[in-house]
Design a protein around this motif. Structure first.
Motif, mmCIF file in Angstrom:
data_model
loop_
_atom_site.group_PDB
_atom_site.id
_atom_site.type_symbol
_atom_site.label_atom_id
_atom_site.label_comp_id
_atom_site.label_asym_id
_atom_site.label_seq_id
_atom_site.Cartn_x
_atom_site.Cartn_y
_atom_site.Cartn_z
ATOM 1 N N ASN A 105 0.804 -1.233 0.000
ATOM 2 C CA ASN A 105 0.000 0.000 0.000
ATOM 3 C C ASN A 105 0.834 1.279 0.000
ATOM 4 O OD1 ASN A 105 -2.523 -1.412 0.152
ATOM 5 N ND2 ASN A 105 -2.125 -1.782 2.331
ATOM 6 N N GLU A 106 2.143 1.149 0.139
ATOM 7 C CA GLU A 106 2.989 2.329 0.276
ATOM 8 C C GLU A 106 3.151 3.051 -1.073
ATOM 9 O OE1 GLU A 106 4.375 -0.806 3.216
ATOM 10 O OE2 GLU A 106 3.685 -0.696 1.134
ATOM 11 N N PRO A 107 3.237 4.391 -1.019
ATOM 12 C CA PRO A 107 3.516 5.155 -2.247
ATOM 13 C C PRO A 107 5.003 5.069 -2.605
ATOM 14 C CG PRO A 107 3.366 6.641 -0.369
ATOM 15 C CD PRO A 107 3.003 5.274 0.150
ATOM 16 N N ASP A 108 5.319 5.380 -3.854
ATOM 17 C CA ASP A 108 6.708 5.405 -4.337
ATOM 18 C C ASP A 108 7.432 4.094 -4.041
ATOM 19 O OD1 ASP A 108 6.316 8.044 -5.191
ATOM 20 O OD2 ASP A 108 6.850 8.826 -3.210
ATOM 21 N N CYS A 109 6.752 3.003 -4.339
ATOM 22 C CA CYS A 109 7.323 1.670 -4.119
ATOM 23 C C CYS A 109 7.958 1.189 -5.425
ATOM 24 C CB CYS A 109 6.241 0.691 -3.661
ATOM 25 S SG CYS A 109 6.774 -1.040 -3.621
ATOM 26 N N ALA A 110 9.244 0.925 -5.375
ATOM 27 C CA ALA A 110 9.975 0.519 -6.579
ATOM 28 C C ALA A 110 9.555 -0.867 -7.063
ATOM 29 C CB ALA A 110 11.475 0.553 -6.313
ATOM 30 N N VAL A 111 9.133 -1.728 -6.136
ATOM 31 C CA VAL A 111 8.679 -3.063 -6.520
ATOM 32 C C VAL A 111 7.383 -2.965 -7.321
ATOM 33 C CG1 VAL A 111 7.770 -5.265 -5.659
ATOM 34 C CG2 VAL A 111 9.824 -4.270 -4.627
ATOM 35 N N LYS A 112 6.454 -2.141 -6.842
ATOM 36 C CA LYS A 112 5.193 -1.973 -7.578
ATOM 37 C C LYS A 112 5.427 -1.281 -8.918
ATOM 38 C CE LYS A 112 2.811 -0.027 -4.225
ATOM 39 N NZ LYS A 112 1.643 0.617 -3.575
ATOM 40 N N GLU A 113 6.386 -0.393 -8.962
ATOM 41 C CA GLU A 113 6.719 0.256 -10.231
ATOM 42 C C GLU A 113 7.281 -0.767 -11.221
ATOM 43 O OE1 GLU A 113 9.618 3.797 -12.003
ATOM 44 O OE2 GLU A 113 9.269 3.646 -9.845
ATOM 45 N N ALA A 114 8.141 -1.662 -10.722
ATOM 46 C CA ALA A 114 8.681 -2.729 -11.572
ATOM 47 C C ALA A 114 7.566 -3.644 -12.057
ATOM 48 C CB ALA A 114 9.734 -3.520 -10.805
ATOM 49 N N LEU A 115 6.595 -3.878 -11.196
ATOM 50 C CA LEU A 115 5.438 -4.681 -11.580
ATOM 51 C C LEU A 115 4.668 -4.024 -12.729
ATOM 52 C CD1 LEU A 115 3.406 -7.048 -10.959
ATOM 53 C CD2 LEU A 115 2.284 -5.430 -9.375
ATOM 54 N N SER A 116 4.450 -2.727 -12.616
ATOM 55 C CA SER A 116 3.715 -1.999 -13.649
ATOM 56 C C SER A 116 4.458 -1.980 -14.981
ATOM 57 C CB SER A 116 3.424 -0.561 -13.188
ATOM 58 O OG SER A 116 4.626 0.196 -13.118
ATOM 59 N N GLU A 117 5.771 -2.142 -14.925
ATOM 60 C CA GLU A 117 6.593 -2.157 -16.140
ATOM 61 C C GLU A 117 6.882 -3.584 -16.612
ATOM 62 O OE1 GLU A 117 10.046 0.023 -15.020
ATOM 63 O OE2 GLU A 117 9.011 1.971 -14.939
ATOM 64 N N ASN A 118 6.173 -4.560 -16.023
ATOM 65 C CA ASN A 118 6.304 -5.980 -16.384
ATOM 66 C C ASN A 118 7.704 -6.536 -16.133
ATOM 67 O OD1 ASN A 118 3.587 -6.244 -17.309
ATOM 68 N ND2 ASN A 118 4.177 -5.235 -19.230
ATOM 69 N N LYS A 119 8.440 -5.911 -15.216
ATOM 70 C CA LYS A 119 9.746 -6.424 -14.832
ATOM 71 C C LYS A 119 9.611 -7.505 -13.746
ATOM 72 C CE LYS A 119 12.108 -2.088 -15.944
ATOM 73 N NZ LYS A 119 12.845 -0.915 -15.390
ATOM 74 N N ILE A 120 8.480 -7.487 -13.074
ATOM 75 C CA ILE A 120 8.116 -8.516 -12.094
ATOM 76 C C ILE A 120 6.794 -9.118 -12.554
ATOM 77 C CG2 ILE A 120 7.337 -8.952 -9.733
ATOM 78 C CD1 ILE A 120 9.320 -6.860 -8.783
ATOM 79 N N ALA A 121 6.690 -10.444 -12.572
ATOM 80 C CA ALA A 121 5.479 -11.107 -13.042
ATOM 81 C C ALA A 121 4.322 -10.872 -12.081
ATOM 82 C CB ALA A 121 5.728 -12.601 -13.200
ATOM 83 N N GLU A 122 3.153 -10.617 -12.638
ATOM 84 C CA GLU A 122 1.978 -10.355 -11.808
ATOM 85 C C GLU A 122 1.645 -11.549 -10.918
ATOM 86 O OE1 GLU A 122 -2.685 -8.900 -12.202
ATOM 87 O OE2 GLU A 122 -1.419 -9.061 -13.987
#
Length: 293
Positions: free
Chosen positions: A255-272
């Protein structure tokens, strides 16, 4: 005498040594110290009946590591076997097993079996998820003997624990690997009762002079004592590229803002699917912790 415990059942431990397999009991001193011998333990033992190959374990040598579930010792790596079809792979369970191994610092290989009946594109897409997470992925069809040689190469010179749900072809894979195994002949087979069990206990097969395969009854519970939601991110290796870039120290990546992991997720660098598993496990651990608060 020294040897390795290759099977433990009904209070007896079967120890492989240069002079064959001995059926041993553990000295009472181990019970007094609450120490239980494990399959995979390197031990010292004394012979009580040479002709019947019986003895007593007198010392358990220092362990390199041990797993809690399944209870085995001195593991070099794990091979997690899942079917690509019949049954369809349960990625949540696969991710749980990977978390379990990561937590215990066990290098892991993923083996996707039943390629002969699976869709090739689906198989490649699934494999890419785990290769991108840093895992070695192998494809096999144990019934067609496809990919078995590559599996054998991955096992060579190591002690490997096999894990995976029922119905995925794990037994077929083990049979293909150990068809000419050192411990599959004559007196040894009779001594350890091969063919009389359905993997209700852990057992080792010695497939070469320096190669052991642990067949296990599976995981009754995946998470192990000591696991916390704060340590969970360390068990998803692909997260490590981004966790230090999060805005907040101790970021849970939910739930945290400015999360690099969630940003990587949005860029498909981490699998959903991997991220969804992470969130589900995080909530499970959080609920477990709340029960004891």
């Amino acid at each position: 005498m020294q040897g390795k415990i290759i099977k433990g059942i009904a209070g007896f431990y079967y120890v492989d040594s240069h002079d064959g397999v001995f059926q041993c009991k553990a000295k009472g001193i181990f019970r007094n110290k609450s120490i239980k011998p494990l399959v995979g333990d390197n031990v010292e033992f004394e012979i009580t009946h040479e002709e019947d190959k019986e003895g007593n374990i007198t010392e358990i040598l220092e362990r390199d590591n041990e797993l809690i579930r399944p209870a085995v010792a001195n593991i070099d790596q794990a091979m997690i076997v899942f079917a690509l079809k019949a049954p369809n792979p349960n990625v949540n369970l696969l991710d749980k097993l990977l978390v379990c191994m990561e937590y215990q610092n066990i290098e892991t290989i993923i083996c996707f079996n039943k390629t002969d009946i699976a869709d090739k594109d689906f198989a490649e897409d699934l494999a890419s998820i785990y290769r991108n997470a840093g895992y070695k992925v192998l494809f096999t069809s144990a019934t067609e003997n496809e990919g078995v040689e590559e599996v054998k190469k991955a096992l060579k010179g190591k002690s490997t624990v096999f894990a995976g749900p029922s119905g995925v072809g794990k037994s077929s894979m083990l049979n293909a690997i150990k068809e000419d195994a050192v411990m599959e002949t004559g007196d040894i087979s009779e001594k350890i009762g091969r063919g009389k069990h359905t993997t209700r206990h852990s057992e080792i097969f010695k497939t070469d002079d320096d190669t052991y395969v642990f067949d296990t009854p599976g995981f009754g519970s995946v998470f192990i004592p000591g696991m916390t939601k704060e340590r969970l991110e360390d068990c998803f290796p692909e997260f490590s590229l981004y966790t230090n870039e999060c805005r907040f120290i101790g970021c849970a990546h939910i739930n945290e803002p400015d999360c690099a992991v969630k940003e990587a997720l949005s860029e498909n660098k981490i699998a959903e699917s991997r991220y969804e598993s992470y969130k589900a496990f995080y909530e499970e651990l959080k609920e477990q912790e709340n029960k004891y608060d």
